[in-house]
Design an enzyme around this catalytic site. Structure first.
Site, short mmCIF file in Angstrom:
data_model
loop_
_atom_site.label_atom_id
_atom_site.label_comp_id
_atom_site.label_asym_id
_atom_site.label_seq_id
_atom_site.Cartn_x
_atom_site.Cartn_y
_atom_site.Cartn_z
CB SER A 40 -0.94 0.20 1.41
OG SER A 40 -0.27 0.06 2.41
CG HIS A 153 -0.80 -5.34 4.48
ND1 HIS A 153 -0.43 -4.72 5.32
CD2 HIS A 153 -0.33 -4.69 3.29
CE1 HIS A 153 0.53 -3.72 5.03
NE2 HIS A 153 0.70 -3.72 3.74
CD GLN A 161 -2.04 -1.46 5.08
OE1 GLN A 161 -2.30 -1.35 3.80
NE2 GLN A 161 -1.09 -1.03 5.60
CD GLU A 162 -0.05 -1.77 9.05
OE1 GLU A 162 0.24 -1.21 10.00
OE2 GLU A 162 0.40 -1.73 7.84
CD GLU A 203 2.47 -5.25 7.77
OE1 GLU A 203 1.79 -4.46 8.86
OE2 GLU A 203 3.12 -4.13 7.02
CG ASP A 240 -1.54 1.92 8.34
OD1 ASP A 240 -2.30 2.86 8.33
OD2 ASP A 240 -0.64 1.49 8.11
CD GLU A 283 0.89 4.20 9.86
OE1 GLU A 283 1.21 3.52 10.71
OE2 GLU A 283 1.14 3.73 8.76
CG ASP A 310 2.83 4.94 5.89
OD1 ASP A 310 3.85 5.23 5.23
OD2 ASP A 310 2.22 3.76 5.62
CE LYS A 335 5.80 2.04 5.79
NZ LYS A 335 4.38 1.98 4.95
CG HIS A 363 7.31 -4.00 9.11
ND1 HIS A 363 6.54 -5.03 9.25
CD2 HIS A 363 5.99 -3.08 9.33
CE1 HIS A 363 5.33 -4.91 9.51
NE2 HIS A 363 5.09 -3.69 9.91
NE ARG A 364 6.97 0.17 3.01
CZ ARG A 364 6.50 1.25 1.84
NH1 ARG A 364 7.44 1.93 1.76
NH2 ARG A 364 5.23 1.36 1.39
CE LYS A 386 3.32 0.53 10.19
NZ LYS A 386 2.07 0.85 9.69
P1 PGA Z 1 3.10 -1.10 2.92
O1 PGA Z 1 2.30 -1.23 4.28
O2 PGA Z 1 4.83 -1.48 3.46
O3 PGA Z 1 2.54 -2.30 2.42
O4 PGA Z 1 3.19 0.15 2.71
C1 PGA Z 1 2.60 -0.85 5.53
C2 PGA Z 1 1.79 0.66 6.18
O5 PGA Z 1 1.13 1.05 5.27
O6 PGA Z 1 2.19 1.27 7.15
ZN ZN Z 2 0.66 2.71 7.01
#
Ligand code: PGA
Ligand code: ZN
Length: 426
Positions: A40, A153, A161-162, A203, A240, A283, A310, A335, A363-364, A386
């Site tokens: 993403s 993911h 997403q998270e 993840e 996130d 996030e 992000d 990142k 991380h990614r 994270k």
């Molecule tokens: P990505 O996701 O590494 O797929 O971009 C991580 C995030 O969105 O924090």
């Molecule tokens: Zn993110």
């Protein structure tokens, strides 16, 4: 002095090609740079160079980036001082000549930048965190552990997403990690009992079919208590939303829980979640170009909560400065491959700190065994990291590296704890 630089194509945790760089110096030191990759990704990220030949690795090969290292970057930097990180990174930036590393590729440049960093640390005979941060790097970060995965993911996928747990109310990193792991294992039973799938997302978090976005939070709250911990007091929740993924640029609507919603509705959703759950971090609640609504949410809740940029900030000092000026976020996601060099990443962290922003090193979703982010978080005392669920080797490698560092620091190690967050209820 750099004696040789060599890149090859390897695989990341999703089985997609990525770049590995090996750099040797004349004093016998050797460093490796392994480059991660997102799913993403933010639109303003530095350019990740892919070959695009659909018949090979579905177009995801990185042989052109490898060639850029071996044929263009290597001849330009052999003979340079590997430990002059800034000069080295600047040489590559100049060689590229574009604002987004759009000629050589951020994956080529970052691989070299990281390999030089590791070689220099070895020449200095110092662990990486010490080499980067000097004697002041001593704070072990709160691990934000992504125990339920959605969005880009996972397959069934909530819009969000998270869903991360943040075990901050503990004496030490290792004790906090233990709590996070126990909650993760408990969550597996919680989900099973509810008749849900326990397959993993990219993840390492569980990724069951759910009816709505809030259900994940309910199961996580249950798991925290069932594991014997106090939600809010000991363990917070970090989200996130990665909302650029469910934002429609034309209609300016967010597709959430099956409906198209405007930003005002989303703002209320977030406010309600923050009221009902011990959320300490949010996030990408709004899309990467929706600056105005970022400003709105920071104005409404920014004094008590961190809003992490992000996709909004992409570890880019220029976008970060804009967010500082507009009060459009109050926390930076860090990142390395979003900006594409070690020096620029350090610049972004420094700028964030000076502006009173918190920083979360990340991380990614596509990772390798590389553990640089663990050392970076300690070196710069960012207090937050994270790096996924406590599952999948590429995630565990970072958590394990932090255990090594904690033990090495011994009595000088400090756990960030509740001080990591604006809002921690401990
Ligand atoms: P990505 O996701 O590494 O797929 O971009 C991580 C995030 O969105 O924090
Ligand atoms: Zn993110």
């Amino acid at each position: 002095v750099i004696e040789s630089v060599y890149a090859r194509q390897i695989l990341d945790s999703r089985g997609n090609p990525t770049v590995k760089v090996v750099l040797d110096t004349d004093d016998g030191a050797q460093g490796e740079g392994l480059v991660p990759s997102g799913a993403s990704t933010g639109e303003a990220e530095a350019w990740e160079r892919r070959d695009g030949d659909k018949s090979v690795y579905g177009g995801k090969g990185v042989l052109d980036a490898v060639k850029a290292v071996n044929d263009v970057i290597a001849p330009a930097i052999i003979g340079m001082d590997a430990s002059d990180q800034r000069a080295l990174d600047q040489t590559m930036i100049d060689l590229d000549g574009t604002p987004n590393k759009g000629k050589l590729g951020a994956n080529a440049i970052l691989g070299v930048s990281l390999a030089a960093l590791y070689a220099s640390a070895e020449s200095a005979d110092e662990p990486l965190y010490r080499y980067i941060g000097g004697t002041n790097g001593h704070v072990l970060p709160v691990p934000n552990m992504n125990i339920m995965n959605g969005g880009a993911h996972a397959d069934f996928a909530t819009d969000i997403q998270e869903y991360m747990i943040s075990p901050y109310g503990f004496e030490s990193y290792s004790r906090a990690l233990q709590a996070g792991v126990e909650i993760y294992h408990t969550l597996k039973s919680t989900l099973k009992k509810a008749g849900l799938e326990t397959g993993l997302g990219d993840e390492g978090g569980f990724a069951p079919k759910l009816n709505n976005n809030e259900d994940s939070l309910k199961y996580i709250m249950q798991a925290i208590s069932d594991a014997g911990y106090e939600p809010g007091k000991q363990v917070g929740i970090a989200i996130d939303a990665a909302s650029s993924e469910f934002y429609n640029k034309e209609t300016k609507k967010y597709h959430f829980d099956g409906e198209d919603r405007d930003a005002a509705y989303m703002l209320d959703v977030y406010s309600k979640l923050v009221e009902e759950y011990p959320i300490v971090s949010l996030e990408d609640p709004f899309a990467e170009e929706d600056w105005e609504n970022w400003q709105n949410i920071v104005a409404r809740m920014g004094d008590q909560l961190q809003f992490v940029g992000d996709d909004l900030l992409v570890t880019n000092p220029k976008r970060l400065q804009k967010a500082i000026d507009l009060k459009a976020a109050n926390s930076l996601l860090v990142k390395l491959n979003q900006i594409g060099s070690v020096s620029e990443t350090l610049d972004a962290i420094e700028l964030a700190t000076r502006a009173g922003f918190t920083s979360m090193v990340s991380h990614r979703s596509g990772e390798t065994s590389d553990t640089t982010i663990a050392d970076l978080a300690v070196a710069k005392n960012t207090r937050q990291i994270k790096t996924g669920a406590p599952a999948r080797g590429e995630r565990i490698a970072k958590y394990n590296r932090l255990l090594d560092i904690e033990e090495e620091l011994g009595s000088t190690a400090v756990y960030a704890g509740p001080s990591a967050f604006k809002r921690a209820l401990a």
